[in-house]
Design a protein around this motif. Sequence first.
Motif, PDB file in Angstrom:
ATOM      1  N   LEU A  67       2.636   1.828  -3.466  1.00 42.74           N
ATOM      2  CA  LEU A  67       1.625   2.166  -4.535  1.00 42.74           C
ATOM      3  C   LEU A  67       1.104   3.686  -4.235  1.00 42.74           C
ATOM      4  N   THR A 117      -2.548  -8.548  -2.800  1.00 42.09           N
ATOM      5  CA  THR A 117      -2.563  -8.103  -4.309  1.00 42.09           C
ATOM      6  C   THR A 117      -3.610  -6.850  -4.124  1.00 42.09           C
ATOM      7  N   ARG A 118      -3.490  -5.831  -5.053  1.00 39.83           N
ATOM      8  CA  ARG A 118      -4.352  -4.666  -4.690  1.00 39.83           C
ATOM      9  C   ARG A 118      -4.776  -4.206  -6.357  1.00 39.83           C
ATOM     10  N   GLY A 119      -5.979  -3.795  -6.388  1.00 38.55           N
ATOM     11  CA  GLY A 119      -6.408  -3.372  -7.761  1.00 38.55           C
ATOM     12  C   GLY A 119      -7.389  -4.016  -8.531  1.00 38.55           C
ATOM     13  N   TRP A 120      -7.061  -4.274  -9.861  1.00 40.21           N
ATOM     14  CA  TRP A 120      -8.074  -4.903 -10.917  1.00 40.21           C
ATOM     15  C   TRP A 120      -7.999  -6.280 -10.493  1.00 40.21           C
ATOM     16  N   SER A 179      -2.100   2.307  -8.274  1.00 40.90           N
ATOM     17  CA  SER A 179      -3.427   1.566  -7.514  1.00 40.90           C
ATOM     18  C   SER A 179      -3.273   0.119  -7.795  1.00 40.90           C
ATOM     19  N   THR A 180      -2.387  -0.409  -8.505  1.00 46.95           N
ATOM     20  CA  THR A 180      -2.620  -1.799  -8.917  1.00 46.95           C
ATOM     21  C   THR A 180      -1.114  -2.659  -8.360  1.00 46.95           C
ATOM     22  N   ASN A 239       1.772  -2.049 -11.484  1.00 43.19           N
ATOM     23  CA  ASN A 239       1.038  -2.259 -12.821  1.00 43.19           C
ATOM     24  C   ASN A 239       0.660  -0.526 -13.002  1.00 43.19           C
ATOM     25  N   GLU A 249      -8.219  -7.332  -7.153  1.00 44.59           N
ATOM     26  CA  GLU A 249      -8.318  -7.461  -5.871  1.00 44.59           C
ATOM     27  C   GLU A 249     -10.058  -7.561  -5.468  1.00 44.59           C
ATOM     28  N   ASP A 279       0.927  -1.143   0.031  1.00 47.63           N
ATOM     29  CA  ASP A 279       0.003  -0.008   0.050  1.00 47.63           C
ATOM     30  C   ASP A 279       0.863   1.101   0.057  1.00 47.63           C
TER      31      ASP A 279
END
Length: 538
Positions: free
Chosen positions: A29, A54-57, A35-36, A128, A59, A26
């Motif tokens: 990013l 994982t974070r983003g698309w 954000s991903t 990403n 998540e 976090d």
Amino acid sequence: MEAIIAVSAALRIANSLEEMLPLLLDKTLDVMDLSTGAIWLVDPIANEIKINVTRGWNEGQEITIPPEKPNEGINGFVLSSGEPYITKEIRFDKRLSKNIRKWAPPGVGGVTMPIKIGKKVIGTFNVNVLIPREISVNEINVLTTICEIAGNAINRMRLHEITLRDAQQFSALHAIDVSINKNDDLSNTLDNLLDHVIGLLNVSAADFLLYNSETLSLNYSAGKGFKTDAITKSCLQLGEGFAGRAAVQRKTIIVNDLRLVGGKYGRKELLKEEHFVAYFGVPLITQNKVIGVLDIFNRSALNPDQPWLDFMEALASQAAIAIGSATLFKDLQQSNNELLQAYDKTIEGWSRAMDLRDHETEGHTQRVTDLTIKLARNFGVHEEEITQIRRGALLHDMGKMGIPDAILLKPGTLTEHEWKIMKQHPKLAFDMLSPIAFLEKALDIPFSHHEKWDGTGYPQGLKGEHIPIAARLFAVVDVWDALCSDRPYRKAWNKSTVMDYIKSLSGIQFDPKIVKIFGLLMAGKIGNRKNIKKAIVA
């Protein structure tokens, strides 16, 4: 530099790897205005790299991202090469695994960085970007530094967690040691062991199957964590099912997925409602003998590392020692109980032999024994003392074995000389029985039941409460039974007359409190220990 400082500060507040990885992702990013991303870590046992956070698309979606082997997929490639890998657009990258490609969104690029400890890659860091943005050289440099910091932080946290785990495991093994020394009850021992197994291994359920040498089978003894009681019906022959194989082969049996083994699992029907996945069968071995099997179950897949497996084996080893110790104590206790029963049967035999010698008093010994026990319980005597009272009552006239038949069986009145000899029987009983350590606490009645409350009795002339309580209780019952029974020289008295006679001797021959309780007992006004205080005070 500000980005690196911010990430370093975030890592310092984490207390575990589970807290650290989301903070790391976090904050990275955030400082890079992205954000991903995702962090993957290596599983050295499985020799693969798995996604951890994982974070983003991707998540929050119900998508299972499979692990990657070295040189498989982008993360597997970075794991093998140890170099950053830049992707213009992920969806069209030739290294992207097919499982990820089918749901990768369009217009996304990025970079996958190695996380290292020295030269060893321990994970990867994905970030990403949305096209047309590209990862700059400066951002690569920042990510390289962040990954170096992350590698050291992950390594430190793992070492810290290993230290904590080792301390917890040592504490648990010590607790089991203490339990072995303090707890001789097998059921309590098993219960405590199961708490440690389930809690420290973090598994769904566990049970103990103990070996029965007579039936050559493993039988359920204790369990925890099960939804139904079907497991309690477990009974396996040696070699049957996974637990039976663990016992025969004397090694741990590991089944990663019980759903795939079919009939090989000997208790499939018993556990069909439990929905277990992982299974471990650990033989319990002590003094080179298999005494049972520890069953461990989990309702999801387990991929334990070697320290986890080592600790499981250590728990099983300690459990075997604890069970062996408790079982030995139980066996010794059973042998001791059998010996005590044999002693008591011998005492009963002696008392019957004495009754047979004097036909006029046949049955007297058992009657006075039963009534004395009843009186003692109503008088508030503790249960552990009742056993000694029973033995003493059965042996109360043991000394008469040393009295000649001419005197003992004489139908008429005894001469003064004969009476002097007869009065020796309490001392004879003491001399005969006192060398027997087992009967040491049972001598009060044989030796003192002819003592009188006012001190005029024999053989010692004891007075009042100096007379042992067992003898005071028995003295009342002995007179009651003698006067209520027929003799060659007289008929039995009626019970009302006998009770009046006993009451007339209260404070002279008998303890007044005992006479009062005895009167209430024979009148049916009391029958349990709860009434004693009211009866004495009334």
